[in-house]
Structures are given as structure tokens and as C-alpha cells.
Design a protein around this motif. Structure first.
Motif, PDB file in Angstrom:
ATOM      1  N   THR A 125       0.843  -1.199   0.000  1.00 45.65           N
ATOM      2  CA  THR A 125       0.000   0.000   0.000  1.00 45.65           C
ATOM      3  C   THR A 125       0.875   1.244   0.000  1.00 45.65           C
ATOM      4  OG1 THR A 125      -1.812  -1.100   1.158  1.00 45.65           O
ATOM      5  CG2 THR A 125      -1.722   1.298   1.300  1.00 45.65           C
ATOM      6  N   THR A 126       0.560   2.175  -0.898  1.00 50.32           N
ATOM      7  CA  THR A 126       1.303   3.429  -0.972  1.00 50.32           C
ATOM      8  C   THR A 126       0.399   4.599  -0.613  1.00 50.32           C
ATOM      9  OG1 THR A 126       0.841   3.645  -3.341  1.00 50.32           O
ATOM     10  CG2 THR A 126       2.904   2.578  -2.722  1.00 50.32           C
ATOM     11  N   LEU A 127       1.009   5.618  -0.016  1.00 54.91           N
ATOM     12  CA  LEU A 127       0.326   6.865   0.296  1.00 54.91           C
ATOM     13  C   LEU A 127       0.452   7.771  -0.923  1.00 54.91           C
ATOM     14  CD1 LEU A 127      -1.008   8.874   2.288  1.00 54.91           C
ATOM     15  CD2 LEU A 127       1.315   9.432   3.100  1.00 54.91           C
ATOM     16  N   ASP A 128      -0.649   8.003  -1.630  1.00 51.62           N
ATOM     17  CA  ASP A 128      -0.617   8.733  -2.898  1.00 51.62           C
ATOM     18  C   ASP A 128      -0.886  10.224  -2.734  1.00 51.62           C
ATOM     19  OD1 ASP A 128      -0.151   6.301  -4.132  1.00 51.62           O
ATOM     20  OD2 ASP A 128      -2.258   5.953  -4.595  1.00 51.62           O
ATOM     21  N   ALA A 129      -1.732  10.601  -1.789  1.00 55.71           N
ATOM     22  CA  ALA A 129      -2.068  12.011  -1.570  1.00 55.71           C
ATOM     23  C   ALA A 129      -2.754  12.129  -0.213  1.00 55.71           C
ATOM     24  CB  ALA A 129      -2.977  12.543  -2.677  1.00 55.71           C
ATOM     25  N   TRP A 130      -2.787  13.351   0.338  1.00 57.93           N
ATOM     26  CA  TRP A 130      -3.438  13.559   1.633  1.00 57.93           C
ATOM     27  C   TRP A 130      -3.673  15.045   1.821  1.00 57.93           C
ATOM     28  CZ3 TRP A 130      -0.789  16.384   5.446  1.00 57.93           C
ATOM     29  CH2 TRP A 130       0.548  16.661   5.149  1.00 57.93           C
ATOM     30  N   GLU A 131      -4.647  15.382   2.661  1.00 57.98           N
ATOM     31  CA  GLU A 131      -4.965  16.787   2.933  1.00 57.98           C
ATOM     32  C   GLU A 131      -5.724  16.881   4.251  1.00 57.98           C
ATOM     33  OE1 GLU A 131      -4.865  20.871   2.253  1.00 57.98           O
ATOM     34  OE2 GLU A 131      -4.015  19.311   0.947  1.00 57.98           O
ATOM     35  N   PRO A 132      -5.207  17.652   5.241  1.00 56.72           N
ATOM     36  CA  PRO A 132      -5.932  17.822   6.506  1.00 56.72           C
ATOM     37  C   PRO A 132      -7.077  18.812   6.350  1.00 56.72           C
ATOM     38  CG  PRO A 132      -3.847  19.005   6.575  1.00 56.72           C
ATOM     39  CD  PRO A 132      -3.889  18.301   5.255  1.00 56.72           C
ATOM     40  N   SER A 133      -8.083  18.659   7.190  1.00 56.56           N
ATOM     41  CA  SER A 133      -9.214  19.581   7.180  1.00 56.56           C
ATOM     42  C   SER A 133      -8.792  20.929   7.748  1.00 56.56           C
ATOM     43  CB  SER A 133     -10.367  19.001   8.003  1.00 56.56           C
ATOM     44  OG  SER A 133      -9.994  18.863   9.365  1.00 56.56           O
ATOM     45  N   ALA A 140      -7.924  13.657   5.020  1.00 54.53           N
ATOM     46  CA  ALA A 140      -8.312  12.826   3.884  1.00 54.53           C
ATOM     47  C   ALA A 140      -7.050  12.175   3.337  1.00 54.53           C
ATOM     48  CB  ALA A 140      -8.992  13.667   2.805  1.00 54.53           C
ATOM     49  N   VAL A 141      -7.039  10.857   3.277  1.00 52.01           N
ATOM     50  CA  VAL A 141      -5.856  10.087   2.907  1.00 52.01           C
ATOM     51  C   VAL A 141      -6.185   9.232   1.692  1.00 52.01           C
ATOM     52  CG1 VAL A 141      -4.232   8.311   3.652  1.00 52.01           C
ATOM     53  CG2 VAL A 141      -5.023  10.025   5.280  1.00 52.01           C
ATOM     54  N   GLN A 142      -5.394   9.391   0.642  1.00 49.32           N
ATOM     55  CA  GLN A 142      -5.601   8.604  -0.566  1.00 49.32           C
ATOM     56  C   GLN A 142      -4.513   7.540  -0.685  1.00 49.32           C
ATOM     57  OE1 GLN A 142      -5.843   9.239  -5.405  1.00 49.32           O
ATOM     58  NE2 GLN A 142      -5.997  10.981  -4.053  1.00 49.32           N
ATOM     59  N   THR A 143      -4.916   6.293  -0.851  1.00 56.77           N
ATOM     60  CA  THR A 143      -3.977   5.183  -0.948  1.00 56.77           C
ATOM     61  C   THR A 143      -4.341   4.304  -2.134  1.00 56.77           C
ATOM     62  OG1 THR A 143      -5.334   3.781   0.513  1.00 56.77           O
ATOM     63  CG2 THR A 143      -3.611   5.125   1.551  1.00 56.77           C
ATOM     64  N   SER A 144      -3.352   3.525  -2.587  1.00 57.09           N
ATOM     65  CA  SER A 144      -3.610   2.491  -3.589  1.00 57.09           C
ATOM     66  C   SER A 144      -2.739   1.296  -3.244  1.00 57.09           C
ATOM     67  CB  SER A 144      -3.320   3.005  -5.005  1.00 57.09           C
ATOM     68  OG  SER A 144      -1.968   3.408  -5.131  1.00 57.09           O
ATOM     69  N   ARG A 145      -3.055   0.144  -3.850  1.00 57.65           N
ATOM     70  CA  ARG A 145      -2.358  -1.099  -3.515  1.00 57.65           C
ATOM     71  C   ARG A 145      -1.765  -1.728  -4.770  1.00 57.65           C
ATOM     72  NH1 ARG A 145      -3.143  -3.996   1.039  1.00 57.65           N
ATOM     73  NH2 ARG A 145      -3.205  -5.966  -0.113  1.00 57.65           N
ATOM     74  N   GLY A 151      -6.940   4.213  -6.590  1.00 54.18           N
ATOM     75  CA  GLY A 151      -7.076   4.103  -5.154  1.00 54.18           C
ATOM     76  C   GLY A 151      -8.408   4.504  -4.599  1.00 54.18           C
ATOM     77  N   GLU A 152      -8.357   4.826  -3.308  1.00 57.26           N
ATOM     78  CA  GLU A 152      -9.546   5.214  -2.572  1.00 57.26           C
ATOM     79  C   GLU A 152      -9.162   6.292  -1.565  1.00 57.26           C
ATOM     80  OE1 GLU A 152     -10.676   1.464  -0.893  1.00 57.26           O
ATOM     81  OE2 GLU A 152      -9.387   1.713   0.862  1.00 57.26           O
ATOM     82  N   LEU A 153     -10.165   7.072  -1.200  1.00 58.95           N
ATOM     83  CA  LEU A 153      -9.990   8.133  -0.208  1.00 58.95           C
ATOM     84  C   LEU A 153     -10.592   7.687   1.115  1.00 58.95           C
ATOM     85  CD1 LEU A 153     -10.864  11.410  -2.133  1.00 58.95           C
ATOM     86  CD2 LEU A 153      -8.797  11.047  -0.801  1.00 58.95           C
ATOM     87  N   GLN A 154      -9.804   7.791   2.174  1.00 58.33           N
ATOM     88  CA  GLN A 154     -10.290   7.528   3.520  1.00 58.33           C
ATOM     89  C   GLN A 154     -10.209   8.816   4.328  1.00 58.33           C
ATOM     90  OE1 GLN A 154      -7.822   4.166   4.922  1.00 58.33           O
ATOM     91  NE2 GLN A 154      -9.746   3.106   5.227  1.00 58.33           N
ATOM     92  N   VAL A 155     -11.197   9.025   5.192  1.00 60.05           N
ATOM     93  CA  VAL A 155     -11.173  10.164   6.107  1.00 60.05           C
ATOM     94  C   VAL A 155     -10.863   9.625   7.497  1.00 60.05           C
ATOM     95  CG1 VAL A 155     -12.442  12.107   7.065  1.00 60.05           C
ATOM     96  CG2 VAL A 155     -12.825  11.416   4.694  1.00 60.05           C
ATOM     97  N   PRO A 163     -10.729   5.585  11.003  1.00 65.56           N
ATOM     98  CA  PRO A 163     -11.611   6.053   9.924  1.00 65.56           C
ATOM     99  C   PRO A 163     -12.967   6.467  10.470  1.00 65.56           C
ATOM    100  CG  PRO A 163     -11.420   3.658   9.874  1.00 65.56           C
ATOM    101  CD  PRO A 163     -10.454   4.137  10.906  1.00 65.56           C
ATOM    102  N   VAL A 164     -13.563   7.468   9.837  1.00 67.00           N
ATOM    103  CA  VAL A 164     -14.860   7.955  10.300  1.00 67.00           C
ATOM    104  C   VAL A 164     -15.991   7.503   9.373  1.00 67.00           C
ATOM    105  CG1 VAL A 164     -13.813   9.948  11.403  1.00 67.00           C
ATOM    106  CG2 VAL A 164     -14.653  10.151   9.069  1.00 67.00           C
TER     107      VAL A 164
END
Length: 693
Positions: A125-133, A140-145, A151-155, A163-164
Motif C-alpha cells: 500500500t502506498t500513500l498517494d495524496a493527503w490533505e488535513p481539514s 483525507a488520505v488517498q492510498t492504492s495497492r 485508489g480510494e480516499l479515507q477520512v 476512519p470515520v
């Protein structure tokens, strides 16, 4: 040198294919290898794996290079911090870590918010992008495998990383732009470009609202565009849509305080123009635009965000005819706004502060050396953060206070920061040579003075030459390990790249792409003619589109060099639009649907040059391929290896599963780099030294 590689007869996985394109017969005997999951392909790949393993076992530089690359990566690697709600967020990869993790810094205390290895101990799994509120309570954390980059976005909650809600699927390196809290939320805008449900564009996602409630706020105008989104100054919603990789985009803006967030009223900033524009909001409330409109090397203009059309733009920082403007950020205060402007001259950055009102150059910002400035970010209270690296100095983050010309390390040593220091002394020289049409093309030559084996010692010649991207001299542990071992490294700044701005790019794109190949051939010839290299001690190296370039040069001139390293390349230019993201790249390479474009594509297509048989007289080739590569597509190196071996050429394929074109675990990156450069060392005569590092 080593013995020739093993040869394989043309594979029997399927019948040969003959296409007729624009009245021309085009052979494709290895099309069956486009099916990466077939039994025949898997059997063929297993044979290539055994070949590579056997060959690599005899490369004496392999372990030494791997050990030195690992040592050179033994430092903290930070991203510039983002301040949200009184908390600083950044990514950090500490020595020994396989991937960077997201950390929150409160009063000097460091807390991990998300660690991809903790989520996936296998490292896939890699961390592709992220952004705090905006208030810092969520990220918000974007990962792919597995290297797919889909990938997908997790909050996640900042306090405990939990996760929320269920993840948002169908994203690929999406921008995330949080809605200001006073406008409702928590919610964010994001880009969906893979079209999992057939609809591509910008969406508004409200956190913890039942699935299916996301709102499409702007649909993409076509199937080959890439959307982007930002929120500027807590008020302005900025939407972009890039047209493939052709350095043209459209830009719109909407006032979030004028209408509901799920129904923005879009105002064109730039639409339908042959220009590329990015925007930032200054502390004075003005919209600042870095643009190629009427400026191939880019300029900065200012506009009223409420009336932002090009007719009202005011030029602030003019184009420099000698140096492309690579990046900028607006800093300072409302009454003293400034622009920090980064330009690049043949891979080396300069950074200057300009008055945002009249464009006056205020001062140059002192940099640690001749290197690369990236990721300029607005900091707190009018400050700025940015990354700096050079060939000998690992990347570090610097903080520039308002009005200052002297940046300082971030995190500060008092807070436990360890600013990177140079790992070696490197000599850098710029040469110029004439290409086939008489154009003078620059070339940068690097060596380590204390271990330089001589002017004609083993030399790697690198080129990229695509998509208008300039070659920048940041830190590469792989290149530095090669230099420390006594090798030399050169970069040909060929047309098609961005070293001379947009015009330099266009002169090596589409039907003029053969110019980029001619430039690389001329660079190799010039190095030999001027005594900097000999044919038997020269290796071409390139990756992705650059991997295509080095293969094309060797295919057209089999006598050019002794070896080629081509990583995740494009090779079958007759069918590149059918693989990976190739359909997005027709503005760069042209299209097989056009007879003139197709003739140009076939003139340098590495796969077809190999099928013509010239490869049997050519250099030894190492191809690398990644099964989950969704950019260029893994079929390209498979087919190229088969074509080379079928022609009797010495070719190896290093092929990996569970990784793709982009990020990977550090240990896998080290192994790949060590293998590729140990191959080069074996073929062009770089040998271990007694008593060396």
C-alpha cells in the motif's frame, strides 16, 4: 566484458499478427504478450525471470551499489508542513522506513496519524495524496495497492487515526479541497478521473453522509482530460481541466460565499486557449496566475478573482527568455504582498522575491548550493516553506521568514530536526553539441572529482525529452552511488523536454518527436568525439517515455553504445494508445489514426526497429517491467524483450509483480536501482575497488 545473454526463439504463444494501417503492412508477432494473465505469457515471464536471475548472479557491483544506495537514504525525509487549526501536518520517512507516514506536530511532539506499513505490513500500500481539514481534526488520505495507482480516499480522525466512514472509491491522485467549516461540513471537493461509474469530474463529498450522496459539481468536458480542484483563501473554488499532457488547460473559479457549495456558479479564468495556467491567491486577495499565455517560458499575471478573464490580467513578473518559471507562491502580508518565484536553468534552480504589486525583484533567496527548489508552499504569518536538494545533498525542507533572504532548516535543530548535509563533492560541467539539424543542445556532465577514473571512464547518458518536463538536478541516491563508485553521469537536455520552455517542448513533440531521438544520438556522438566517452564504456539510460527514447536511439544506431537501461518504457508506438494511459498522450506523440502521425511513430518505434533485425548488432539491453503498471502498460517491455531476443540481440527483462509505475517500498526501489546499475557496470566496465567505500 561478460558473455552474451541467452537467446530465446520466437515464442509460440500465438500466431503472428499483420496489421494494415494507412495502406502499410505492420507486423506484430508478439501481440499475444499483451495478455499479461495468459498461461503462455506467465510461462514466458518465468523463463525471463530465470534468465535475469542467472545473469545478475555474476554482477560484482550489485551488492556494493545496493549497500551504498541504502546508506545514502539513511536520513529523515520531510514534506513541507501544512498548518491547520494550530497543528502542523507533514509526511516523514525516517531511516529504515519503507514508506513515508503522515505525522502531526503539536508543540514539538510528533504523532503518527497514518502509516501505510501499519495498515499493510506487506508494504504493497502506498500513500498517494493527503490533505488535513481546515480545523485539523480530520485528514483525507488517498492510498492504492499493488502499484496500480487506482485508489480510494479515507477520512481519518487526527487524534487516533481511526476512519470515520467507509472509503470513497474510484480516485487516482485526486486533489482534495476541504470546504471552509463555516460553509457547512465537514465536506470536501475531490476529482474522480477513472470514471468507475461513467461520470468523471469534480465532486462534493460530505463526510459521514450515507454513500451515494456525493454531488457532481463539474463534469469533465471530454474523456481525455484530467480534472483538478482547490479552495483558495477559504472562499474561492478553483477548478482546472488539463487536456491530456499537452500543456493546455482550462480554469474556472466560483465564489463559495455567493451560492451553495453543491451548485457553484463557474466563471471562466481561461477557456479554450492554447496555454497552461496555474493560480494562487495572495494575501492581498488578488489571484496570481503562472501562465504560458503569450510567454513560452511562463510569466506571472494578477487578476481580480471576481473578474478573472485574460482581458483583465495584469503582468507582474515577466517571462525570462533564458529560464523557465517553474513555480511560485504568494506570501507576505495584505499591505506588503510578495511572490516567491523559482526558475530553472539547465536543471539548477534560482529563487527570487518580487513585489506582488509592481513585480520589482526585491532580492535573491540564498540557496545551499546548485540544486533544485520544489514544493513552494504558503506558510504561517506570511512565511513560506519549500524543499531543496542537489546531486550530493538529500532533500530537506527550508523555512523562509517574511522579507528574509536566508532560509533556515525545518524542523529546526532545536525541535529535533536534522538538516541533510552533502554526501560528496560533485563536479558539474555544461557542454553543448549540435544535433542533426544544426540545433545546439545542452548536456550536463557530472563526476566525483576524488574518484574520477579518467575522461573516458564508464559513463551513463540519461535523457527523457517528453511532456515538456525539464530535467532537474535534485538528489538521487542511485546516481550518487554510481558517481562515488567511480562512474560518471550525463544528462542530454533534448528537445521534447522543458529545459528551453514550451517552444523547446513543441520542437520535440508529435511529428517532431524524432528530433528528440536525433538529439540523444548526437549527444552520444559528441561525447565520444570530444573524448569524454568511448562506445564500449557508454550506457544509455531512461525511464517511461525516456525509456522509449533510449531504445529508439539504439535501434536507429546499433553502434551508438555498449548498453541500454530502459525502465517501464513505451516501445510499441503503433499501439501505445491501446495500453495504459496512452490514449491521454496523443498531443505528445500523435495518433495512429492520422497517416502523418503514424509514419512518424513508426520511424522511431523501438519495437518495430527491433523487428527489422538491426538489434542483433546493437548494445546489450536491460528492460524493467512492472505488472501493475497502469501508466505506460506492462505489455511494452514484454513485447520489446521478445522482439530483441527474437532478433538475436542480448536482452534481459527484470519483471516485478505487485508494483507499478510510481511509488514503491524503499527496499524494492533500492533493489531495482542496484540491479539496473550493476548491469551497466558489468557491460561498460565499472569494477569494485579494493579499499573502497
Amino acid at each position: 566484458m561478460s558473455a552474451p545473454f541467452a537467446r530465446t526463439a520466437p515464442a509460440d504463444g500465438g500466431s503472428s499478427v499483420l496489421d494494415t494501417v494507412h495502406g502499410r503492412t505492420v507486423p506484430d508477432p508478439y501481440r499475444w504478450l499483451e495478455d499479461g494473465e495468459s498461461t503462455a505469457t506467465r510461462r514466458w515471464l518465468e523463463e525471463r525471470r530465470r534468465e535475469f536471475t542467472e545473469a545478475a548472479r555474476g554482477w560484482p557491483m550489485r551488492e556494493r551499489l545496493a549497500a551504498d544506495i541504502t546508506r545514502l537514504l539513511d536520513h529523515d525525509l520531510w514534506s513541507p508542513p501544512l498548518l491547520r487549526g494550530g497543528t502542523a501536518f507533514a509526511t516523514l520517512r525516517s531511516p529504515g522506513d519503507e514508506h513515508p507516514r503522515i505525522v502531526a506536530l503539536d508543540g514539538g511532539a510528533e504523532r503518527t496519524v497514518y502509516d501505510p506499513v501499519a495498515a499493510d505490513p506487506g508494504g504493497r500500500t502506498t500513500l498517494d495524496a493527503w490533505e488535513p481539514s481546515p480545523d485539523g481534526s480530520l485528514v483525507a488520505v488517498q492510498t492504492s495497492r499493488g502499484g496500480t495507482e487506482r485508489g480510494e480516499l479515507q477520512v481519518l480522525r487526527t487524534c487516533d487515526g481511526a476512519p470515520v466512514e467507509p472509503p470513497v472509491p474510484g480516485v487516482r491522485y485526486s486533489h482534495v479541497a476541504w470546504l471552509p467549516p463555516d460553509l457547512g461540513g465537514p465536506a470536501f471537493f475531490y476529482a474522480r478521473r477513472d470514471g468507475t461509474d461513467g461520470r468523471r469530474g469534480l465532486w462534493l463529498h460530505r463526510v459521514a453522509v450515507p454513500r451515494g450522496a456525493d454531488t457532481l459539481v463539474r463534469a469533465c468536458t471530454g474523456p481525455r482530460t484530467v480534472p483538478g480542484v482547490r479552495v483558495l483563501g477559504g472562499r474561492w473554488l478553483l477548478a482546472t481541466e488539463s487536456h491530456g499532457t499537452g500543456h493546455r488547460n482550462d480554469v474556472w473559479i466560483a465564489d463559495l460565499r455567493a451560492v451553495p457549495a453543491d451548485a457553484p456558479a463557474w466563471i471562466p479564468v481561461q477557456e479554450g486557449l492554447e496555454a497552461e495556467t496555474t493560480a494562487d491567491l495572495g494575501p492581498d486577495g488578488m489571484l496570481y496566475l503562472r501562465t504560458t499565455l503569450d510567454a513560452p517560458r511562463r510569466r506571472i499575471c494578477a487578476a481580480d478573482p471576481a473578474a478573472p478573464s485574460p482581458e483583465g490580467w495584469r503582468e507582474v513578473v515577466p517571462e525570462d527568455p533564458e529560464a523557465p518559471l517553474d513555480g511560485f507562491t504568494a506570501v507576505g502580508t495584505p499591505d506588503r504582498p510578495e511572490l516567491l518565484v523559482a526558475r530553472t536553468r539547465l536543471g539548477v534552480s534560482s529563487l527570487d522575491a518580487h513585489d506582488a504589486r509592481d513585480g520589482r525583484r526585491l532580492h535573491a533567496v540564498g540557496l545551499p548550493g546548485e540544486g533544485m527548489v520544489t514544493r513552494l508552499e504558503q506558510g504561517p504569518d506570511g512565511a513560506a516553506h519549500f524543499c531543496y536538494a542537489d546531486v550530493a545533498t538529500p532533500q530537506g525542507v527550508l523555512l523562509l521568514d517574511p522579507g528574509s533572504a536566508r532560509p533556515r532548516p525545518w524542523p529546526s535543530p532545536d525541535a529535533g530536526g536534522r538538516p541533510p548535509s552533502p554526501a560528496a563533492r560533485i563536479r558539474r560541467r555544461v557542454l553543448r553539441f549540435r544535433s542533426a539539424d544544426g540545433t545546439r543542445v545542452p548536456l550536463t556532465l557530472l563526476s566525483a572529482p576524488e574518484s574520477d577514473p579518467g575522461e573516458d571512464g564508464p559513463l551513463l547518458l540519461h535523457a527523457y525529452g517528453c511532456f515538456g518536463r525539464p530535467r532537474q538536478f535534485g538528489f538521487s541516491a542511485t546516481v550518487l552511488a554510481w558517481l562515488r563508485a567511480g562512474g560518471r553521469y550525463a544528462v542530454a537536455h533534448v528537445r521534447g523536454g522543458g529545459d528551453g520552455g514550451r517552444d523547446w517542448h513543441r520542437r520535440g513533440a508529435r511529428r517532431d518527436k524524432p528530433r528528440a531521438v536525433e538529439d540523444l544520438i548526437a549527444a552520444a556522438d559528441a561525447l565520444v568525439a570530444e573524448g569524454h566517452a568511448t562506445r564500449d564504456r557508454l550506457c544509455l539510460t531512461g525511464g517511461s517515455a525516456g525509456g522509449m527514447l533510449v531504445l529508439a536511439a539504439a535501434g536507429l544506431r546499433p553502434d551508438l553504445c555498449a548498453a541500454v537501461i530502459s525502465s517501464a518504457p513505451l516501445t510499441d508506438m503503433a499501439r501505445f494508445e491501446r495500453m495504459g494511459l496512452g490514449r491521454m498522450w496523443t498531443r505528445e506523440f500523435g495518433t495512429a489514426a492520422d497517416a502523418g502521425d503514424f509514419a512518424a511513430l513508426l520511424s522511431y518505434s523501438p519495437y518495430h526497429l527491433a523487428l527489422d533485425g538491426a538489434a542483433r548488432r546493437g548494445p546489450a539491453v536491460l528492460l524493467t517491467g512492472f505488472h501493475s503498471d497502469t501508466r505506460t502498460g506492462a505489455a511494452h517491455p514484454r513485447k520489446m524483450c521478445a522482439a530483441l531476443q527474437g532478433a538475436g540481440a542480448p536482452a534481459l527483462l527484470r519483471y516485478e509483480r505487485d508494483v507499478g509505475h510510481g511509488q514503491r517500498a524503499v527496499s524494492r526501489a533500492v533493489a531495482l536501482a542496484a540491479d539496473a546499475h550493476a548491469f551497466a557496470a558489468e557491460r561498460i566496465g565499472l569494477r569494485p575497488r579494493s579499499g573502497g567505500r
